[in-house]
Design a protein around this motif. Structure first.
Motif, PDB file in Angstrom:
ATOM      1  N   ASP A 131       0.974  -1.255  -0.103  1.00 24.23           N
ATOM      2  CA  ASP A 131       0.010  -0.029   0.215  1.00 24.23           C
ATOM      3  C   ASP A 131       0.981   1.382   0.016  1.00 24.23           C
ATOM      4  O   ASP A 131       0.379   2.364  -0.588  1.00 24.23           O
ATOM      5  N   ALA A 132       1.906   1.351   0.737  1.00 22.53           N
ATOM      6  CA  ALA A 132       2.743   2.353   0.715  1.00 22.53           C
ATOM      7  C   ALA A 132       3.470   2.571  -0.378  1.00 22.53           C
ATOM      8  O   ALA A 132       3.467   3.739  -1.132  1.00 22.53           O
ATOM      9  N   THR A 133       3.879   1.585  -1.150  1.00 23.00           N
ATOM     10  CA  THR A 133       4.437   1.471  -2.533  1.00 23.00           C
ATOM     11  C   THR A 133       3.526   2.279  -3.547  1.00 23.00           C
ATOM     12  O   THR A 133       3.769   2.976  -4.395  1.00 23.00           O
ATOM     13  N   LEU A 134       2.203   1.808  -3.557  1.00 21.13           N
ATOM     14  CA  LEU A 134       1.245   2.096  -4.414  1.00 21.13           C
ATOM     15  C   LEU A 134       1.255   3.613  -4.121  1.00 21.13           C
ATOM     16  O   LEU A 134       0.903   4.353  -4.986  1.00 21.13           O
ATOM     17  N   SER A 135       1.256   4.169  -3.156  1.00 26.47           N
ATOM     18  CA  SER A 135       0.828   5.598  -2.668  1.00 26.47           C
ATOM     19  C   SER A 135       1.963   6.258  -3.123  1.00 26.47           C
ATOM     20  O   SER A 135       1.654   7.338  -3.842  1.00 26.47           O
ATOM     21  N   LEU A 136       3.197   5.863  -2.894  1.00 23.34           N
ATOM     22  CA  LEU A 136       4.335   6.602  -3.609  1.00 23.34           C
ATOM     23  C   LEU A 136       4.219   6.740  -5.232  1.00 23.34           C
ATOM     24  O   LEU A 136       4.391   7.771  -5.914  1.00 23.34           O
ATOM     25  N   LYS A 137       3.763   5.733  -5.886  1.00 21.85           N
ATOM     26  CA  LYS A 137       3.522   5.659  -7.214  1.00 21.85           C
ATOM     27  C   LYS A 137       2.408   6.757  -7.765  1.00 21.85           C
ATOM     28  O   LYS A 137       2.522   7.480  -8.627  1.00 21.85           O
ATOM     29  N   GLU A 138       1.229   6.801  -6.863  1.00 26.82           N
ATOM     30  CA  GLU A 138       0.457   7.770  -7.248  1.00 26.82           C
ATOM     31  C   GLU A 138       0.821   9.179  -7.047  1.00 26.82           C
ATOM     32  O   GLU A 138       0.681  10.047  -7.791  1.00 26.82           O
ATOM     33  N   SER A 139       1.676   9.305  -6.070  1.00 25.06           N
ATOM     34  CA  SER A 139       2.397  10.613  -5.904  1.00 25.06           C
ATOM     35  C   SER A 139       3.234  10.914  -7.072  1.00 25.06           C
ATOM     36  O   SER A 139       3.344  12.212  -7.487  1.00 25.06           O
ATOM     37  N   VAL A 140       4.003   9.990  -7.555  1.00 26.39           N
ATOM     38  CA  VAL A 140       4.960  10.310  -8.518  1.00 26.39           C
ATOM     39  C   VAL A 140       4.089  10.393  -9.819  1.00 26.39           C
ATOM     40  O   VAL A 140       4.363  11.620 -10.743  1.00 26.39           O
ATOM     41  N   LEU A 141       2.897   9.941 -10.244  1.00 27.56           N
ATOM     42  CA  LEU A 141       2.068  10.109 -11.239  1.00 27.56           C
ATOM     43  C   LEU A 141       1.549  11.699 -11.057  1.00 27.56           C
ATOM     44  O   LEU A 141       1.424  12.522 -12.017  1.00 27.56           O
ATOM     45  N   SER A 142       0.957  11.790  -9.885  1.00 26.99           N
ATOM     46  CA  SER A 142       0.549  13.332  -9.761  1.00 26.99           C
ATOM     47  C   SER A 142       1.625  14.342  -9.787  1.00 26.99           C
ATOM     48  O   SER A 142       1.437  15.285 -10.554  1.00 26.99           O
TER      49      SER A 142
END
Length: 684
Positions: A4-15
């Motif tokens: 979940d933490a990795t997915l959250s970081l990827k979402e931040s990267v996309l943003s």
């Protein structure tokens, strides 16, 4: 939870990519890869990252970018791969390993933890995270190739990895070539040996640069030497960063330190991420004492610079000795600079003297006031030398000599009588072309063909010679008519390429010799105490700050100064070309005149070059040409710029009157020998 933490970081990267325009740039960068003729294993993408914006968006992601660049790169790589596949940007990309992402950081936080001081070299295994360093380039290699990425296939035909892009090796910061391409890799599925598919290998450019702290030049200059030892650091420049640095220049480098394992040795190097030219800030101001002197001498355009020269170098010579030389040194210090267009301005100086020891000390003292000064040893390398690269690149490493290390400053050659004839010829060639040529034999350094490289020489040269030692003159017939009888061991052609030639005559008199003797004895008996109360108020630091301030001034020629310089140049060309010897006044003379006039204007803290500044330039230039080629119709005394002592106010007044008379003589010379001079010079 970790997923979940990795997915959250990827979402931040996309943003972040969406907000910063990174996705649009990614789409543009993908277009060239759709060429049907192009098929590679790895596709390289540079992603600009502003750490401040990332921290504001997601502090955890920002911390990852600043402290774990490999993990941050993997996050951006995954997001970029998903974007490419989702938007169908490149059909030839099948796996995430084929996306080679390079994060280009715009800056780092301005805190000591992110700064690598090359004076305090790191020890031990620290974290591999970005740092900023500032230093001087002392050596570099040619650009060579390295493997950006390679595709490997399993040798077992039934294995799924025998086709496709499952095994991709990509260069990582600090990795050697053998870490990317080797023949002992094994399949992750069946453990069978892997074999490289050579036709899919992707090559890039690589260049090695040696960086050292700028204070290391103190060892080569006239500054007091310390017991410190300086260690250079090796930078790896890759792809678009190649050829972004030049030998002898200062740079601010953002990079990632890495330990390179080459058994049995471990070396420490830095993978450069971004490179920017850097200029250290020097304090420049006009001290209260100099401001008071400027106000007191405002009645004359010549007095302030005269008093500067009069009191200059009192730690080495008594006041009022070698005033012309001291003024020339000050003018050279002020004028040696690069302007906004990267055009370099220099003022070379050759001194003829009967006492090389004292003048060598005076020039060494003056060298310590330069923003960068290198004192060349006759036995050392003056321009450039070659060695074999020690980091496995298999190419030539080009090391800077004294002249290249002095870029942007002064290179002091010392007594030219200590140089062999071939060295003097090399100095002459460089002064004429302002470039250094380096020959690299191909066979010796692993290349198919020999190569010639050229480097610009952007420094001023100071030299002196004993004008009374006939034993060291290299087999040439002296000719008093040409004015070369007192050039000592310096060939006439070499003296010609020096911009300003000054002959020091002060030591001929017994009174001057006695003053220098008393000065030296007092310094030995009373070290550190002021010898001349009238000069104690002008410290070395005062001069250093004044010169830095004067160097930063932007000046422009007034119509009067421009007309005088042009008129003198035309008249001098006409007179000297008509002489029996047929002396040719080159175009370099007008450049010298403008350079001297601008430097004198700056030294007087003005921004407009006056006709009086042009007078000083003409007198210095005419004396210099007379020493090289003999007198002309413009007859001026040998010490025209300082015709009398400056011990009191009466001496300054007599000097002003003499200079004004010489001013009129110059105008009459121009009227007589420059066609049409009366149309652009107003008679006074």
């Amino acid at each position: 939870m970790k997923m979940d933490a990795t997915l959250s970081l990827k979402e931040s990267v996309l943003s972040y990519l969406d907000r910063s325009g990174g996705l649009l740039k990614l789409a543009e960068d993908c277009k060239p890869f759709n060429d049907p003729q192009q098929s590679e294993a790895v596709y390289r993408f540079c992603i600009g990252v502003n750490p401040s914006d990332v921290i504001e968006l997601d502090p955890t992601l920002g911390d990852c970018v600043l402290h774990d660049p490999l993990k941050a790169t993997a996050l951006f790589q995954s997001v970029c791969f998903l974007a490419i596949k989702t938007l169908s940007l490149v059909e030839k990309i099948h796996t995430v390993s084929q996306v080679n992402v390079i994060l280009k950081l715009t800056h780092l936080p301005p805190f000591p933890e992110y700064t690598l001081d090359l004076c305090a070299f790191p020890r031990g295994y620290g974290p591999m995270r970005p740092v900023v360093m500032e230093g001087l380039v002392i050596a570099m290699t040619r650009v060579t190739k390295y493997t950006q990425g390679a595709r490997f296939l399993c040798t077992e035909d039934d294995c799924p990895c025998s086709t496709g892009f499952h095994h991709i090796r990509v260069h990582a910061p600090g990795a050697t070539e053998s870490a990317t391409v080797r023949n002992d890799f094994s399949c992750l599925i069946c453990c069978s040996p892997l074999k490289e598919d050579v036709k899919f290998r992707v090559l890039g450019d690589k260049q090695l640069v040696e960086l050292i702290h700028v204070r290391a030049l103190d060892i080569l200059s006239a500054h007091p030497q310390s017991s410190l030892r300086y260690q250079s650091v090796t930078l790896f420049l890759r792809d678009e960063l190649c050829n972004s640095m030049r030998i002898g220049r200062l740079y601010r480098v953002l990079g990632i330190p890495a330990h390179v394992h080459q058994w049995p040795n471990i070396t420490w190097s830095v993978e450069a991420n971004s490179v920017q030219p850097w200029a250290p800030e020097y304090p420049h101001k006009v001290s209260d004492n100099f401001q008071a002197l400027l106000k007191a001498t405002a009645c004359s355009p010549w007095r302030f610079s005269a008093m500067l020269a009069h009191s200059f170098g009192s730690a080495v010579v008594p006041p009022d000795l070698y005033n012309t030389l001291k003024l020339g040194l000050l003018l050279s210090l002020v004028q040696t600079r690069a302007d906004a267009t990267d055009t370099f301005h220099c003022l070379d100086l050759l001194v003829l003297t009967t006492d090389t020891l004292i003048l060598d000390r005076l020039m060494a003292y003056s060298l310590s006031l330069a923003c960068r000064g290198v004192r060349h040893q006759a036995s050392g390398e003056m321009f450039a030398s070659l060695s074999q690269d020690e980091h496995g690149a298999g190419t030539a490493n080009i090391h800077a000599g004294s002249a290249l290390l002095a870029s942007g400053g002064i290179c002091m050659l010392g007594d030219l009588g200590c140089y062999r004839r071939d060295r003097l010829d090399a100095i002459q060639s460089v002064l004429e072309s302002r470039t250094v040529s380096v020959f690299i034999p191909g066979k010796k350094y692993g290349e198919d063909a020999d190569q010639h490289l050229s480097f610009p020489v952007q420094c001023s040269f100071w030299a002196l010679t004993d004008s009374t030692d006939p034993s060291r003159r290299p087999g040439r017939t002296d000719c008093a008519v040409l004015g070369t009888a007192e050039m000592g061991p310096v060939p006439a052609k070499l003296a010609e390429v020096f911009g300003l030639v000054i002959q020091c005559r002060e030591m001929v008199g017994e009174q001057a010799l006695l003053a220098q003797t008393v000065h030296t004895i007092q310094q030995a008996v009373q070290p550190g105490e002021p010898l001349y109360p009238s000069c104690m108020e002008f410290s070395t630091q005062d001069y250093q700050e004044l010169l830095a301030h004067a160097q930063s001034l932007q000046v422009e020629l007034s119509p009067g100064a421009e007309k005088m310089i042009h008129g003198y140049y035309m008249a001098s060309r006409r007179v000297r070309s008509g002489q029996s010897q047929g002396v040719k006044v080159s175009v370099a003379s007008i450049k010298l005149l403008i350079s001297l006039a601008e430097a004198h204007c700056k030294l007087c803290l003005r921004t407009t070059v006056l006709e009086e500044d042009a007078v000083i330039a003409v007198l210095l230039c005419e004396n210099s040409i007379t020493l090289k080629h003999g007198t002309s119709a413009l007859v001026i005394p040998p010490d025209a710029v300082f015709p009398c002592d400056l011990a009191d106010l009466d001496g300054l007044h007599r000097r002003d009157l003499t200079l004004e008379q010489l001013h009129q003589n110059i105008l009459r010379f121009i009227y007589a020998y420059a066609p049409g001079a009366d149309t652009y010079i107003i008679e006074e």
